[in-house]
Design an enzyme around this catalytic site. Sequence first.
Site, PDB file in Angstrom:
ATOM      1  N   LYS A  57       3.961   8.938  -8.476  1.00  0.00           N
ATOM      2  CA  LYS A  57       4.643  10.074  -7.843  1.00  0.00           C
ATOM      3  C   LYS A  57       4.651  11.275  -8.786  1.00  0.00           C
ATOM      4  O   LYS A  57       4.408  12.406  -8.363  1.00  0.00           O
ATOM      5  CB  LYS A  57       6.081   9.689  -7.457  1.00  0.00           C
ATOM      6  CG  LYS A  57       6.130   8.762  -6.256  1.00  0.00           C
ATOM      7  CD  LYS A  57       7.485   8.108  -6.073  1.00  0.00           C
ATOM      8  CE  LYS A  57       7.391   6.993  -5.046  1.00  0.00           C
ATOM      9  NZ  LYS A  57       8.549   6.098  -5.018  1.00  0.00           N
TER      10      LYS A  57
ATOM     11  N   GLN B 232      14.430   5.227  -6.734  1.00  0.00           N
ATOM     12  CA  GLN B 232      13.432   4.179  -6.565  1.00  0.00           C
ATOM     13  C   GLN B 232      14.101   2.834  -6.289  1.00  0.00           C
ATOM     14  O   GLN B 232      15.001   2.407  -7.024  1.00  0.00           O
ATOM     15  CB  GLN B 232      12.550   4.100  -7.834  1.00  0.00           C
ATOM     16  CG  GLN B 232      11.384   3.132  -7.739  1.00  0.00           C
ATOM     17  CD  GLN B 232      10.328   3.541  -6.727  1.00  0.00           C
ATOM     18  OE1 GLN B 232      10.129   4.730  -6.442  1.00  0.00           O
ATOM     19  NE2 GLN B 232       9.642   2.574  -6.157  1.00  0.00           N
TER      20      GLN B 232
ATOM     21  N   ASP C 121      13.136  10.711   1.141  1.00  0.00           N
ATOM     22  CA  ASP C 121      12.694   9.365   1.513  1.00  0.00           C
ATOM     23  C   ASP C 121      12.897   9.129   3.012  1.00  0.00           C
ATOM     24  O   ASP C 121      12.248   8.269   3.602  1.00  0.00           O
ATOM     25  CB  ASP C 121      13.546   8.328   0.763  1.00  0.00           C
ATOM     26  CG  ASP C 121      12.771   7.570  -0.299  1.00  0.00           C
ATOM     27  OD1 ASP C 121      11.542   7.433  -0.140  1.00  0.00           O
ATOM     28  OD2 ASP C 121      13.397   7.115  -1.261  1.00  0.00           O
TER      29      ASP C 121
HETATM   30  N1  GUN Z   1      10.248   1.336  -3.503  1.00  0.00           N
HETATM   31  C1  GUN Z   1       9.045   1.040  -2.952  1.00  0.00           C
HETATM   32  N2  GUN Z   1       8.661   2.004  -2.098  1.00  0.00           N
HETATM   33  C2  GUN Z   1       9.642   2.943  -2.101  1.00  0.00           C
HETATM   34  C3  GUN Z   1       9.824   4.179  -1.430  1.00  0.00           C
HETATM   35  O1  GUN Z   1       8.999   4.632  -0.620  1.00  0.00           O
HETATM   36  N3  GUN Z   1      10.970   4.847  -1.713  1.00  0.00           N
HETATM   37  C4  GUN Z   1      11.900   4.364  -2.576  1.00  0.00           C
HETATM   38  N4  GUN Z   1      12.992   5.097  -2.794  1.00  0.00           N
HETATM   39  N5  GUN Z   1      11.768   3.220  -3.220  1.00  0.00           N
HETATM   40  C5  GUN Z   1      10.646   2.513  -2.979  1.00  0.00           C
END
Ligand code: GUN
Length: 288
Positions: free
Chosen positions: A53, A97, A120
């Site tokens: 990211k 996350q 998200d």
């Molecule tokens: N963990 C795995 N994929 C994601 C996601 O798309 N967003 C978040 N916040 N955590 C994750």
Amino acid sequence: MAAQLIDGKKVAADIREGLKKEINELKSKGINPGLAVVLIGENPASKKYVSSKEKACEEIGIKSLTHKLPESTTQAELIKLIDNLNSDSNVHGILVQLPLPKHLNEKEVMNRISPAKDVDGFGPDALGKLVLDEPGFVACTPHGAMKMLEAYGIDPKGKHAVIVGRSVIVGKPLALLLLRKHATVTICHSRTPNLKEECLRANILCVAVGRAKTITGDMVKEGAAVIDIGINVTPEGKIVGDVDFDAAKERAGYITPVPGGAGPMTIAMLMYNTVLAAKMAAGMKVEI
Ligand code: GUN
């Protein structure tokens, strides 16, 4: 006949390229999109996602601010951080996350994120708006799945879409998005008694359960579009999806690979939501 590959990597790169141009224009107006990512602990998969990211943000000009906190972080400390990020005008999007360490209350943390910064799309405001067909942040993975269908001219209208997996972050929002595009939608899950029969009805088959080979070749209707949203590591260390790719591609019309399908699209849609958040914070009119 072998299926046409849906190249998520390429579709994602095109989306990022478009966003890069948009970000340059925003910057010329004094708007600098910023994404705060909160990573707690040492989960190797989470660390990898977060670094992907960061890289994507850097590449297109989004300011990425990663808060790496130790496993021992308390609920109160995390809530305080979220509150600070909620009131920081340089932060347009907040992503915590997941999964969080077991001692933390995930629901309370996710619900604390300001709806205006919930890039998200996991919070009640975003999900409620999705149900109501109102503009809002759409969860990145299902949004990415829809964008892949669109990029390959696969119109859900009048088609039968079958989703395997009923999670709040993929299965349920994806069902609503497909419904919005006029598909007839079936959601299957671990208690569905006749999964094979259900899947064989699918013109569009989307799978998000997190178990390799959940879908075998004989569960795919001839010509179906197969969107594989699983990410699994085999005992040999290979990354695979939830679909038996080699068998399914012989029957499907279109199929996404893993890796190189849903994964890069999720990150591209996170960038998209962050730009959207920055535009909305600046009072710009947005189309969603
Ligand atoms: N963990 C795995 N994929 C994601 C996601 O798309 N967003 C978040 N916040 N955590 C994750």
